[in-house]
Write a protein that holds these residues in place. Structure first.
Motif, PDB file in Angstrom:
ATOM      1  N   TRP A 125      -8.292 -48.167 -18.588  1.00  0.00           N
ATOM      2  CA  TRP A 125      -7.583 -48.742 -19.739  1.00  0.00           C
ATOM      3  C   TRP A 125      -7.013 -47.656 -20.655  1.00  0.00           C
ATOM      4  CZ3 TRP A 125      -8.383 -53.930 -22.421  1.00  0.00           C
ATOM      5  CH2 TRP A 125      -8.459 -54.962 -21.468  1.00  0.00           C
ATOM      6  N   PHE A 126      -7.361 -46.421 -20.408  1.00  0.00           N
ATOM      7  CA  PHE A 126      -6.865 -45.297 -21.202  1.00  0.00           C
ATOM      8  C   PHE A 126      -6.299 -44.244 -20.253  1.00  0.00           C
ATOM      9  CE2 PHE A 126      -9.750 -47.622 -23.804  1.00  0.00           C
ATOM     10  CZ  PHE A 126      -9.181 -47.600 -25.060  1.00  0.00           C
ATOM     11  N   VAL A 127      -5.612 -43.255 -20.820  1.00  0.00           N
ATOM     12  CA  VAL A 127      -4.961 -42.234 -20.004  1.00  0.00           C
ATOM     13  C   VAL A 127      -5.940 -41.086 -19.800  1.00  0.00           C
ATOM     14  CG1 VAL A 127      -2.967 -40.723 -19.773  1.00  0.00           C
ATOM     15  CG2 VAL A 127      -2.730 -42.922 -20.947  1.00  0.00           C
ATOM     16  N   TRP A 128      -6.564 -41.101 -18.632  1.00  0.00           N
ATOM     17  CA  TRP A 128      -7.525 -40.068 -18.255  1.00  0.00           C
ATOM     18  C   TRP A 128      -6.903 -39.165 -17.196  1.00  0.00           C
ATOM     19  CZ3 TRP A 128     -11.876 -39.702 -21.023  1.00  0.00           C
ATOM     20  CH2 TRP A 128     -12.352 -40.836 -21.681  1.00  0.00           C
ATOM     21  N   ALA A 129      -7.282 -37.888 -17.200  1.00  0.00           N
ATOM     22  CA  ALA A 129      -6.760 -36.951 -16.209  1.00  0.00           C
ATOM     23  C   ALA A 129      -7.752 -35.812 -16.004  1.00  0.00           C
ATOM     24  CB  ALA A 129      -5.409 -36.399 -16.642  1.00  0.00           C
ATOM     25  N   ASP A 130      -7.778 -35.305 -14.796  1.00  0.00           N
ATOM     26  CA  ASP A 130      -8.650 -34.177 -14.484  1.00  0.00           C
ATOM     27  C   ASP A 130      -8.110 -32.887 -15.099  1.00  0.00           C
ATOM     28  OD1 ASP A 130     -10.335 -35.768 -12.921  1.00  0.00           O
ATOM     29  OD2 ASP A 130      -9.144 -35.421 -11.106  1.00  0.00           O
ATOM     30  N   ALA A 131      -9.005 -31.970 -15.312  1.00  0.00           N
ATOM     31  CA  ALA A 131      -8.613 -30.643 -15.790  1.00  0.00           C
ATOM     32  C   ALA A 131      -7.904 -29.878 -14.683  1.00  0.00           C
ATOM     33  CB  ALA A 131      -9.843 -29.870 -16.240  1.00  0.00           C
ATOM     34  N   LYS A 132      -7.116 -28.907 -15.079  1.00  0.00           N
ATOM     35  CA  LYS A 132      -6.582 -27.954 -14.103  1.00  0.00           C
ATOM     36  C   LYS A 132      -7.744 -27.134 -13.525  1.00  0.00           C
ATOM     37  CE  LYS A 132      -1.963 -27.448 -16.146  1.00  0.00           C
ATOM     38  NZ  LYS A 132      -0.998 -26.524 -16.800  1.00  0.00           N
ATOM     39  N   ASP A 134      -8.559 -24.214 -13.791  1.00  0.00           N
ATOM     40  CA  ASP A 134      -9.167 -23.286 -14.751  1.00  0.00           C
ATOM     41  C   ASP A 134      -9.829 -24.003 -15.924  1.00  0.00           C
ATOM     42  OD1 ASP A 134      -6.982 -24.197 -16.158  1.00  0.00           O
ATOM     43  OD2 ASP A 134      -6.097 -22.221 -16.499  1.00  0.00           O
ATOM     44  N   GLY A 135      -9.877 -25.332 -15.871  1.00  0.00           N
ATOM     45  CA  GLY A 135     -10.523 -26.094 -16.936  1.00  0.00           C
ATOM     46  C   GLY A 135      -9.625 -26.475 -18.088  1.00  0.00           C
ATOM     47  N   SER A 136      -8.397 -26.024 -18.069  1.00  0.00           N
ATOM     48  CA  SER A 136      -7.480 -26.329 -19.171  1.00  0.00           C
ATOM     49  C   SER A 136      -6.923 -27.744 -19.041  1.00  0.00           C
ATOM     50  CB  SER A 136      -6.352 -25.294 -19.199  1.00  0.00           C
ATOM     51  OG  SER A 136      -5.632 -25.313 -17.986  1.00  0.00           O
ATOM     52  N   ARG A 151      -8.219 -34.365 -25.149  1.00  0.00           N
ATOM     53  CA  ARG A 151      -9.593 -34.106 -25.609  1.00  0.00           C
ATOM     54  C   ARG A 151     -10.546 -34.299 -24.424  1.00  0.00           C
ATOM     55  NH1 ARG A 151     -12.690 -34.219 -30.406  1.00  0.00           N
ATOM     56  NH2 ARG A 151     -10.832 -33.223 -31.300  1.00  0.00           N
ATOM     57  N   TRP A 152     -11.453 -33.343 -24.255  1.00  0.00           N
ATOM     58  CA  TRP A 152     -12.403 -33.381 -23.145  1.00  0.00           C
ATOM     59  C   TRP A 152     -13.498 -34.408 -23.414  1.00  0.00           C
ATOM     60  CZ3 TRP A 152     -12.627 -32.003 -18.311  1.00  0.00           C
ATOM     61  CH2 TRP A 152     -13.866 -31.890 -17.660  1.00  0.00           C
ATOM     62  N   GLU A 153     -13.813 -35.180 -22.374  1.00  0.00           N
ATOM     63  CA  GLU A 153     -14.906 -36.147 -22.448  1.00  0.00           C
ATOM     64  C   GLU A 153     -15.941 -35.804 -21.374  1.00  0.00           C
ATOM     65  OE1 GLU A 153     -17.615 -38.197 -22.954  1.00  0.00           O
ATOM     66  OE2 GLU A 153     -16.101 -38.919 -24.382  1.00  0.00           O
ATOM     67  N   PRO A 154     -17.090 -35.230 -21.769  1.00  0.00           N
ATOM     68  CA  PRO A 154     -18.076 -34.773 -20.780  1.00  0.00           C
ATOM     69  C   PRO A 154     -18.686 -35.904 -19.962  1.00  0.00           C
ATOM     70  CG  PRO A 154     -18.941 -34.609 -23.019  1.00  0.00           C
ATOM     71  CD  PRO A 154     -17.490 -34.907 -23.146  1.00  0.00           C
ATOM     72  N   ARG A 155     -18.761 -37.128 -20.503  1.00  0.00           N
ATOM     73  CA  ARG A 155     -19.370 -38.217 -19.754  1.00  0.00           C
ATOM     74  C   ARG A 155     -18.579 -38.553 -18.489  1.00  0.00           C
ATOM     75  NH1 ARG A 155     -20.725 -41.274 -25.353  1.00  0.00           N
ATOM     76  NH2 ARG A 155     -19.120 -39.783 -25.948  1.00  0.00           N
ATOM     77  N   ARG A 156     -17.273 -38.388 -18.545  1.00  0.00           N
ATOM     78  CA  ARG A 156     -16.431 -38.630 -17.366  1.00  0.00           C
ATOM     79  C   ARG A 156     -16.024 -37.331 -16.677  1.00  0.00           C
ATOM     80  NH1 ARG A 156     -12.619 -43.693 -17.406  1.00  0.00           N
ATOM     81  NH2 ARG A 156     -11.500 -42.329 -15.947  1.00  0.00           N
ATOM     82  N   GLY A 157     -16.158 -36.227 -17.373  1.00  0.00           N
ATOM     83  CA  GLY A 157     -15.672 -34.973 -16.825  1.00  0.00           C
ATOM     84  C   GLY A 157     -14.159 -34.962 -16.700  1.00  0.00           C
ATOM     85  N   GLN A 158     -13.493 -35.563 -17.703  1.00  0.00           N
ATOM     86  CA  GLN A 158     -12.042 -35.652 -17.709  1.00  0.00           C
ATOM     87  C   GLN A 158     -11.529 -35.515 -19.140  1.00  0.00           C
ATOM     88  OE1 GLN A 158     -11.556 -39.522 -15.644  1.00  0.00           O
ATOM     89  NE2 GLN A 158     -10.201 -38.433 -14.218  1.00  0.00           N
TER      90      GLN A 158
END
Length: 540
Positions: A125-132, A134-136, A151-158
């Motif tokens: 329901w929201f726009v989630w995306a994986d990190a590059k 290098d973590g950026s 903004r990083w969300e540790p619960r999803r790792g995205q």
């Protein structure tokens, strides 16, 4: 022939935190609005637009919504809203409310669920995306309020996308259930008597599904869209994080819903790389009823800019209807923005006459009828997170959001000893009470002009055609139902004159109440500082 109520309407914007406090907590509320609707109705406007009053943690003062159907307790209750609508309708006022469709609050139950995992019912329901690798962040998109838009969300790792504050996560409009949920929220308020919606940042609903980087914008192009050059948001062309081709299709869904609920109107706020082109695309008989952009909310107070903006939009519109505003809750008040530190005493009333004479509907912001200048809010009193981030180069939006001055009392008659923002002494001197008592005031002038406008069909819904005139004079014709008017505004603080076109040389001038008037004779118009003259003749 009867025309839709919104077409040519004057809409009075109410910022509820700052209109009137009924319970002494320092924050304006719905009962405070209801108690002062007589003032609004007496202006002669057609509708009110109420900025957000929904349940919210107030990170962005209500534009971060935690419950789209709830009234935040600081503003009152749903029952209070019902009383407000009933009173407004009894006074002949339509009621429009803000709807923030593109995002919500991190405290909204939808986001609380979505952030927990990648496989829950609201996970997409929201726009989630994986990190590059290098973590950026996934791409280079930036937030309007400064910094990266992820903004990083540790619960999803995205990462999640936020075009505004990090507390305002972006909804994923590619998910059909999201679109339907927001349509259902619109229906909820229409069922409660709402006559229209102001759709906040409506071109931000969709994002580029491929998450492509925005291209860099050269230094010389970083202006003209309401973002100062020191805001990194101005460093990009925002082609991919908003104003996507899917948005018009959703707007047709919105319009179909509204058309099935009576004469309800949608006014879209549009800020894109070419806002006038986007407005023309969005405002059509099958999409939005009206739209406004920030072109007349900039620092450019010139004949060339005003004429160029209106003519450009008129050339692009295909059956759509514009809405114009010179002030609102997001920009410096126009009396200061265009008049400087000591605005000419005639400027405020001239500007009301000017914006209400353009082809389209009009939004007047609370206090505009008093000629209020921008308030100078010291840093220690700032509330706006936007201002805190960019201080001191940009002081944020608090200067246009200070409480409405109802009287000259210490609290300006706002209803609390310590309002949420301070009221400057200059505003108390321009209070409603003071201007009611004065024989000649901006408030009385605004009422007089708006009453006169209602009697002029050409100003409510007529066509518009600009004429060449001396540099400081904005001149245009309005024509409708057998009435043809020529209006000439002197935008300068000096006298100006103009030899009108030959076909107007024998036209009589007509009295226009509420604004300084020029004189006309021997085919020449003479205009004092910030004056207006109107000539009338039979159509061609």
């Amino acid at each position: 022939m009867a025309h839709p109520w919104w077409r040519g309407a004057v809409i009075y914007q109410i910022y509820p935190r700052s209109f009137r406090d009924s319970n002494g907590d320092g924050i304006g509320d719905l009962p405070g609005i209801t108690a002062h609707l007589d003032h609004v109705a007496a202006l002669g406007v057609d509708a009110i637009w109420i900025s957000p009053f929904f349940t919210s943690p107030m990170a962005d003062f209500g534009y971060d919504i935690a419950d789209f159907r709830g009234v935040d307790p600081i503003f009152g209750t749903l029952a209070d809203f019902g009383v407000l609508v009933k009173r407004a309708h009894a006074l002949g006022l339509k009621v429009m409310i803000d709807q923030v469709l593109s995002h919500c609050s991190i405290e909204h139950p939808w986001f609380k669920e979505s952030r927990q995992s990648r496989n829950n019912p609201k996970s997409d329901w929201f726009v989630w995306a994986d990190a590059k690798p290098d973590g950026s962040p996934p791409n280079n998109w930036l937030s309007i309020f400064g910094g990266v838009a992820w903004r990083w969300e540790p619960r999803r790792g995205q990462y999640y996308l936020h075009n505004f504050l990090a507390e305002q996560p972006q909804l994923n409009f590619f998910q059909p259930a999201v679109r339907q949920a927001q349509l259902d929220n619109l229906k909820f308020w229409m069922d409660r008597g709402v006559d229209g919606f102001r759709l906040d940042s409506i071109n931000f609903c969709f994002h580029d599904a491929q998450l492509r980087d925005n291209p860099a914008k050269p230094l010389e192009a970083r202006n003209g869209r309401g973002f100062s050059p020191d805001n990194p948001y101005a460093f990009q062309y925002h082609w991919y994080n908003n104003t996507r081709p899917e948005t018009p299709v959703f707007l047709e869904e919105v319009r179909a819903l509204m058309d099935g609920c009576g004469e309800v109107a949608a006014l879209g706020e549009i800020s894109s790389e070419d806002s006038l082109a986007t407005m023309a695309e969005y405002v059509t008989p099958k999409r939005l009823h009206m739209g406004y952009s920030f072109e007349l909310l900039t620092d450019d107070f010139s004949v060339a800019h005003l004429r160029g903006t209106v003519e450009t939009l008129e050339a692009k519109l295909q059956g759509g209807w514009p809405c114009w505003a010179l002030s609102n809750h997001d920009v410096q008040r126009v009396a200061s923005r265009w008049g400087g530190t000591n605005p000419h005493p005639q400027l405020a009333r001239q500007l009301i006459a000017l914006v209400c004479s353009l082809r389209g509907s009009v939004c007047l912001y609370q206090g505009e009828e008093l000629g209020l200048p921008e308030a100078d809010v010291p840093y220690e009193a700032l509330q706006d997170p936007y201002g805190k981030t960019f201080w001191p180069n940009f002081k944020g939006r608090d200067g246009c959001r200070t409480p409405m001055p109802w009287s000259g009392d210490a609290d300006a008659g706002f209803g609390a000893p310590r309002p949420w923002l301070p009221v400057p002494a200059a505003h108390r001197a321009l209070s409603v009470a003071a201007q009611e008592a004065a024989g000649d005031s901006t408030l009385r002038a605004a009422r007089a002009f708006l009453a006169w406008r209602k009697t002029q069909p050409a100003l409510v819904e007529g066509s518009i055609r600009f004429l060449d005139a001396p540099e400081s004079i904005l001149a245009f014709e309005r024509e409708q139902d057998g009435q043809c008017l020529l209006l000439a505004f002197n935008l300068s603080a000096n006298d100006a004159s103009w030899a009108v076109p030959a076909e107007w040389s024998a036209a009589p001038s007509i009295h226009v109440p509420g604004v300084a008037s020029g004189t006309f004779g021997d085919g020449h118009v003479t205009l004092p500082a910030h004056a207006l003259i109107v000539l009338t003749r039979n159509p061609r």
